[in-house]
Design a protein around this motif. Structure first.
Motif, PDB file in Angstrom:
ATOM      1  N   ALA A  91      14.249   8.248  -1.880  1.00 58.36           N
ATOM      2  CA  ALA A  91      15.070   8.722  -2.998  1.00 58.36           C
ATOM      3  C   ALA A  91      15.169   7.656  -4.093  1.00 58.36           C
ATOM      4  N   ALA A  92      15.241   6.423  -3.674  1.00 59.32           N
ATOM      5  CA  ALA A  92      15.334   5.317  -4.631  1.00 59.32           C
ATOM      6  C   ALA A  92      13.972   4.860  -5.113  1.00 59.32           C
ATOM      7  N   LYS A  93      12.905   5.418  -4.535  1.00 58.06           N
ATOM      8  CA  LYS A  93      11.528   5.027  -4.869  1.00 58.06           C
ATOM      9  C   LYS A  93      11.355   3.517  -4.727  1.00 58.06           C
ATOM     10  N   SER A  94      11.757   3.044  -3.563  1.00 58.52           N
ATOM     11  CA  SER A  94      11.698   1.625  -3.261  1.00 58.52           C
ATOM     12  C   SER A  94      10.919   1.415  -1.975  1.00 58.52           C
ATOM     13  N   PHE A  95      10.136   0.346  -1.942  1.00 61.80           N
ATOM     14  CA  PHE A  95       9.249   0.092  -0.793  1.00 61.80           C
ATOM     15  C   PHE A  95       9.143  -1.414  -0.625  1.00 61.80           C
ATOM     16  N   SER A  96      10.131  -2.026   0.025  1.00 61.19           N
ATOM     17  CA  SER A  96      10.140  -3.481   0.159  1.00 61.19           C
ATOM     18  C   SER A  96       9.467  -3.913   1.460  1.00 61.19           C
ATOM     19  N   LEU A  97       8.926  -5.111   1.445  1.00 66.52           N
ATOM     20  CA  LEU A  97       8.226  -5.686   2.590  1.00 66.52           C
ATOM     21  C   LEU A  97       9.039  -6.847   3.133  1.00 66.52           C
ATOM     22  N   LYS A  98       9.327  -6.804   4.422  1.00 66.62           N
ATOM     23  CA  LYS A  98      10.028  -7.898   5.081  1.00 66.62           C
ATOM     24  C   LYS A  98       9.060  -8.639   5.989  1.00 66.62           C
ATOM     25  N   ILE A  99       9.004  -9.942   5.807  1.00 65.74           N
ATOM     26  CA  ILE A  99       8.179 -10.795   6.662  1.00 65.74           C
ATOM     27  C   ILE A  99       9.127 -11.652   7.492  1.00 65.74           C
ATOM     28  N   SER A 100       9.064 -11.483   8.790  1.00 65.99           N
ATOM     29  CA  SER A 100       9.924 -12.247   9.700  1.00 65.99           C
ATOM     30  C   SER A 100       9.163 -13.442  10.246  1.00 65.99           C
ATOM     31  N   ASP A 101       9.903 -14.501  10.607  1.00 66.75           N
ATOM     32  CA  ASP A 101       9.281 -15.679  11.211  1.00 66.75           C
ATOM     33  C   ASP A 101       8.074 -16.125  10.377  1.00 66.75           C
ATOM     34  N   SER A 102       8.311 -16.376   9.103  1.00 65.45           N
ATOM     35  CA  SER A 102       7.216 -16.695   8.171  1.00 65.45           C
ATOM     36  C   SER A 102       6.368 -17.856   8.677  1.00 65.45           C
ATOM     37  N   GLN A 103       5.068 -17.723   8.475  1.00 67.24           N
ATOM     38  CA  GLN A 103       4.115 -18.752   8.888  1.00 67.24           C
ATOM     39  C   GLN A 103       3.361 -19.270   7.660  1.00 67.24           C
ATOM     40  N   LEU A 104       2.837 -20.486   7.782  1.00 69.61           N
ATOM     41  CA  LEU A 104       2.124 -21.093   6.656  1.00 69.61           C
ATOM     42  C   LEU A 104       0.976 -20.191   6.186  1.00 69.61           C
ATOM     43  N   GLY A 105       0.356 -19.512   7.127  1.00 68.31           N
ATOM     44  CA  GLY A 105      -0.750 -18.619   6.790  1.00 68.31           C
ATOM     45  C   GLY A 105      -0.341 -17.366   6.025  1.00 68.31           C
ATOM     46  N   ASP A 106       0.953 -17.159   5.876  1.00 65.73           N
ATOM     47  CA  ASP A 106       1.423 -16.015   5.090  1.00 65.73           C
ATOM     48  C   ASP A 106       1.399 -16.312   3.598  1.00 65.73           C
ATOM     49  N   THR A 107       1.171 -17.570   3.234  1.00 64.12           N
ATOM     50  CA  THR A 107       1.081 -17.929   1.813  1.00 64.12           C
ATOM     51  C   THR A 107      -0.056 -17.158   1.160  1.00 64.12           C
ATOM     52  N   ALA A 108       0.274 -16.386   0.125  1.00 71.65           N
ATOM     53  CA  ALA A 108      -0.713 -15.513  -0.523  1.00 71.65           C
ATOM     54  C   ALA A 108      -0.047 -14.750  -1.660  1.00 71.65           C
ATOM     55  N   MET A 109      -0.879 -14.021  -2.393  1.00 74.38           N
ATOM     56  CA  MET A 109      -0.356 -12.998  -3.314  1.00 74.38           C
ATOM     57  C   MET A 109      -0.176 -11.715  -2.517  1.00 74.38           C
ATOM     58  N   TYR A 110       0.920 -11.030  -2.766  1.00 74.36           N
ATOM     59  CA  TYR A 110       1.184  -9.766  -2.095  1.00 74.36           C
ATOM     60  C   TYR A 110       1.267  -8.667  -3.153  1.00 74.36           C
ATOM     61  N   PHE A 111       0.478  -7.629  -2.938  1.00 77.45           N
ATOM     62  CA  PHE A 111       0.430  -6.508  -3.871  1.00 77.45           C
ATOM     63  C   PHE A 111       0.954  -5.248  -3.203  1.00 77.45           C
ATOM     64  N   CYS A 112       1.847  -4.588  -3.895  1.00 77.94           N
ATOM     65  CA  CYS A 112       2.311  -3.270  -3.501  1.00 77.94           C
ATOM     66  C   CYS A 112       1.417  -2.246  -4.189  1.00 77.94           C
ATOM     67  N   ALA A 113       1.077  -1.180  -3.510  1.00 82.92           N
ATOM     68  CA  ALA A 113       0.183  -0.175  -4.098  1.00 82.92           C
ATOM     69  C   ALA A 113       0.656   1.228  -3.741  1.00 82.92           C
ATOM     70  N   PHE A 114       0.379   2.145  -4.660  1.00 85.85           N
ATOM     71  CA  PHE A 114       0.776   3.544  -4.529  1.00 85.85           C
ATOM     72  C   PHE A 114      -0.463   4.411  -4.666  1.00 85.85           C
ATOM     73  N   MET A 115      -0.520   5.464  -3.843  1.00 89.36           N
ATOM     74  CA  MET A 115      -1.626   6.416  -3.987  1.00 89.36           C
ATOM     75  C   MET A 115      -1.105   7.823  -3.756  1.00 89.36           C
ATOM     76  N   LYS A 116      -1.303   8.693  -4.723  1.00 89.46           N
ATOM     77  CA  LYS A 116      -1.014  10.096  -4.453  1.00 89.46           C
ATOM     78  C   LYS A 116      -2.262  10.718  -3.857  1.00 89.46           C
ATOM     79  N   LEU A 117      -2.094  11.877  -3.244  1.00 92.86           N
ATOM     80  CA  LEU A 117      -3.182  12.469  -2.481  1.00 92.86           C
ATOM     81  C   LEU A 117      -4.423  12.657  -3.342  1.00 92.86           C
ATOM     82  N   HIS A 118      -5.564  12.269  -2.791  1.00 94.48           N
ATOM     83  CA  HIS A 118      -6.862  12.476  -3.424  1.00 94.48           C
ATOM     84  C   HIS A 118      -6.929  11.853  -4.814  1.00 94.48           C
TER      85      HIS A 118
END
Lengths: 113, 115
Positions: A71-98
């Protein structure tokens, strides 16, 4: 048109701590897919997690989980127990059907030792 | 197994030159996508193939951009008469089946710099 907004250009977190990356999107569709991709400095994009909009249950993949609020059109990502290898760019993406995938501008995450 | 590969990894072109960027998808993958990623931005869709058929080219920014996948495996993105605004990383992705919502596997990209 569908748009994806990532309001946090940069974030940092201490190793072993938890961090949440925000993503909002705009659509009039009812059925669609949402994704989080990770792009390390080597540049190869890797799928972290995906969510189908018709599923109410939040997707999880090991230390990664999402908070999908349709309903809020929100899609957050939670990373637990962060590790050094998690360092990166993170992209959120949307796709409607087809249709093509639309990406946000990304959040640069740094995990500090 | 082998992932998506792209060549060259880096390409420098003088303005006005033609370039060709190659993508080798994962073997057997039906769908193939090309994206353009400008510096500091997320990828933007360029075009989509299902086997050898180019089903969507709505993202190609101009008629200088042309993509092909003649045998349904390797794909080439060609840019004619390159301009400075074409400088970007060009990403290729493939997915296993016909559905566009199937998980896409990305290659490392080709960084194109137009001088």
């Amino acid at each position: 048109a569908q748009t994806v907004t990532q309001s946090q250009p940069e974030m940092s977190v201490q190793e072993a701590e938890t961090v949440t990356l925000s993503c909002t999107y705009d659509t009039s569709e009812n059925n669609y897919y949402l994704f989080w991709y990770k792009q390390p400095p080597s540049r190869q994009m890797i799928l972290v997690i995906r969510q189908e909009a018709y599923k109410q249950q939040n997707a999880t993949e090991n230390r990664f989980s999402v908070n999908f609020q349709k309903a809020a059109k929100s899609f957050s990502l939670k990373i637990s127990d962060s590790q050094l290898g998690d360092t990166a760019m993170y992209f959120c993406a949307f796709m409607k059907l087809h249709n093509d995938m639309r990406f946000g501008a990304g959040t640069r995450l740094t995990v500090k030792p | 197994g082998a992932g998506v590969s792209q060549s060259p990894r880096y390409k420098v072109a003088k303005r006005g030159q033609d370039v060709a960027l190659r993508c080798d998808p994962i073997s057997g993958h039906v769908s193939l996508f090309w994206y353009q990623q400008a510096l500091g931005q997320g990828p933007e869709f360029l075009t989509y193939f299902q086997n050898e058929a180019q089903l969507d080219k709505s993202g190609l920014p101009s008629d200088r951009f042309f993509a092909e996948r003649p045998e349904g495996s390797v794909s080439t993105l060609k840019i004619q008469r390159t301009q400075q605004e074409d400088s970007a990383v060009y990403l290729c992705a493939s997915s296993e089946d016909r559905s566009r919502t199937d998980t896409q596997y990305f290659g490392p990209g080709t960084r194109l710099t137009v001088l």
